[in-house]
Design a protein around this motif. Structure first.
Motif, PDB file in Angstrom:
ATOM      1  N   SER A  94     -25.818   6.004  22.292  1.00  0.00           N
ATOM      2  CA  SER A  94     -25.626   4.772  22.256  1.00  0.00           C
ATOM      3  C   SER A  94     -24.973   4.141  22.317  1.00  0.00           C
ATOM      4  O   SER A  94     -23.518   4.798  22.380  1.00  0.00           O
ATOM      5  CB  SER A  94     -26.722   4.781  20.786  1.00  0.00           C
ATOM      6  N   LEU A  95     -24.670   2.613  21.983  1.00  0.00           N
ATOM      7  CA  LEU A  95     -23.199   1.862  22.423  1.00  0.00           C
ATOM      8  C   LEU A  95     -22.494   2.255  21.683  1.00  0.00           C
ATOM      9  O   LEU A  95     -23.147   2.400  20.144  1.00  0.00           O
ATOM     10  CB  LEU A  95     -22.924   0.573  22.214  1.00  0.00           C
ATOM     11  N   LEU A  96     -21.116   2.065  20.869  1.00  0.00           N
ATOM     12  CA  LEU A  96     -20.257   2.728  19.887  1.00  0.00           C
ATOM     13  C   LEU A  96     -19.567   1.133  19.126  1.00  0.00           C
ATOM     14  O   LEU A  96     -19.615   0.097  19.810  1.00  0.00           O
ATOM     15  CB  LEU A  96     -18.896   2.940  20.563  1.00  0.00           C
ATOM     16  N   THR A  97     -20.684   0.964  18.263  1.00  0.00           N
ATOM     17  CA  THR A  97     -21.304  -0.737  18.170  1.00  0.00           C
ATOM     18  C   THR A  97     -21.332  -0.779  16.570  1.00  0.00           C
ATOM     19  O   THR A  97     -20.897   0.895  15.711  1.00  0.00           O
ATOM     20  CB  THR A  97     -22.863  -0.703  17.974  1.00  0.00           C
ATOM     21  N   PRO A  98     -20.378  -0.908  15.598  1.00  0.00           N
ATOM     22  CA  PRO A  98     -20.464  -1.609  13.760  1.00  0.00           C
ATOM     23  C   PRO A  98     -21.463  -1.682  13.487  1.00  0.00           C
ATOM     24  O   PRO A  98     -22.702  -2.173  13.653  1.00  0.00           O
ATOM     25  CB  PRO A  98     -18.913  -2.868  13.794  1.00  0.00           C
TER      26      PRO A  98
END
Ligand code: NAP
Length: 255
Positions: A94-98
């Protein structure tokens, strides 16, 4: 107990394909699964395995759909005559996201495949193995991310921690049937899964390079190195090991 028939999900490439090749080499007949879009790669893997003298059947199935997983298990029982080893390998990055910007849709998508998919594979394979009455092996794909949380990766980490919980709980329940349940927890392995961690060209590679620099052995792991661990978990020799999620990560994390 003789272990001779294995089903591997997400087997068209990467770690899953390496596991299918290794188990076939170990003498297993195999059912190989992936999404319908991966049919050409599955066909070519099937031909490779059949040419080596083993039986191989393809199942294009979404591991997160209960009826499809049940049909895949039923069909394996019919075509190959049983099911001894289920390798619930399919998973997505999954996307690296805060955390503050993670969408609910992203949570649902990753948990659906990485956690629900493993749950369904364990559940329907266990039903079949109990009915067969000859024991078996359930093996799931966790991760380094299932051992230690890391920033910007909350959803993926949560999905891989879920596999550990499921693995420990199922192991306690199923031991009395001669079924062991274990998972593998790879570090950074050379597959295309990291493409999903960043949409920007090169950024995913930068993250990867940083992780490799921190890995004591100084390189990416290879899919066949994970397959070698799965070969042991699928074997008769691992009968006293259950409920474990085994790290294989070049020393990136010790537990
Ligand atoms: P990969 O190269 O991306 O292969 C995963 C395969 O699973 C793909 O062919 C994918 O198909 C398939 N798949 C995705 N969703 C599916 C679904 N709903 N039903 C059936 N198949 C599905 O990944 P990999 O690197 O080999 O990883 C294998 C497993 O190890 C994953 O669970 C991953 O999270 C775990 N893992 C990998 C690493 C690593 O460094 N590579 C580290 C730790 C853990 P599509 O491409 O069509 O989606």
């Amino acid at each position: 107990m003789s272990l001779r028939i294995a089903l591997i999900t997400g087997a068209s490439r990467g770690i899953g394909a390496a596991i299918a090749r290794r188990l076939a080499k170990d003498g297993f007949d195999v059912a190989i699964n992936d999404l319908p879009t991966q049919t050409p790669a599955l066909e070519s893997l099937r031909e490779e395995i059949v040419s080596q003298g083993r039986r191989a059947y393809i199942h294009t199935t979404d591991v997160a759909e209960a009826s499809e997983v049940k049909n895949m298990v039923d069909s394996t029982l019919k075509t190959l005559g049983g099911l001894d080893v289920m390798v619930a390998n399919a998973g997505i990055g999954s996307l690296l996201t805060p955390l503050t910007e993670c969408s609910e849709d992203a949570w649902d998508k990753v948990m659906r495949i990485n956690a629900r998919g493993v749950f369904l594979c364990y559940k329907y394979a266990a039903q079949a193995m109990i009915a067969q009455g000859r024991g078996g092996r359930l093996i799931g794909a966790s991760s380094l991310a299932g051992k230690q949380g890391s920033g910007y990766s909350s959803i993926y980490c949560a999905s891989k921690f879920a596999v550990r919980g499921l693995t420990q709980s199922a192991a306690q329940e199923l031991a009395k049937h001669g079924i062991t349940v274990n998972a593998y927890a790879p570090g950074i392995i050379d597959t295309t899964i990291f493409d999903a961690f960043s949409p920007e060209e090169g950024v995913g590679a930068d993250v990867l390079n940083e992780l490799v620099k921190k890995t004591p052995v100084g390189r990416l792991g290879k899919p066949h190195e994970i397959a070698s661990l799965v070969s042991y978990l699928a074997s008769q020799e691992s009968a006293f090991m259950t409920g474990q999620t085994i790290s294989i990560n070049g020393g990136l994390f010790f537990d």
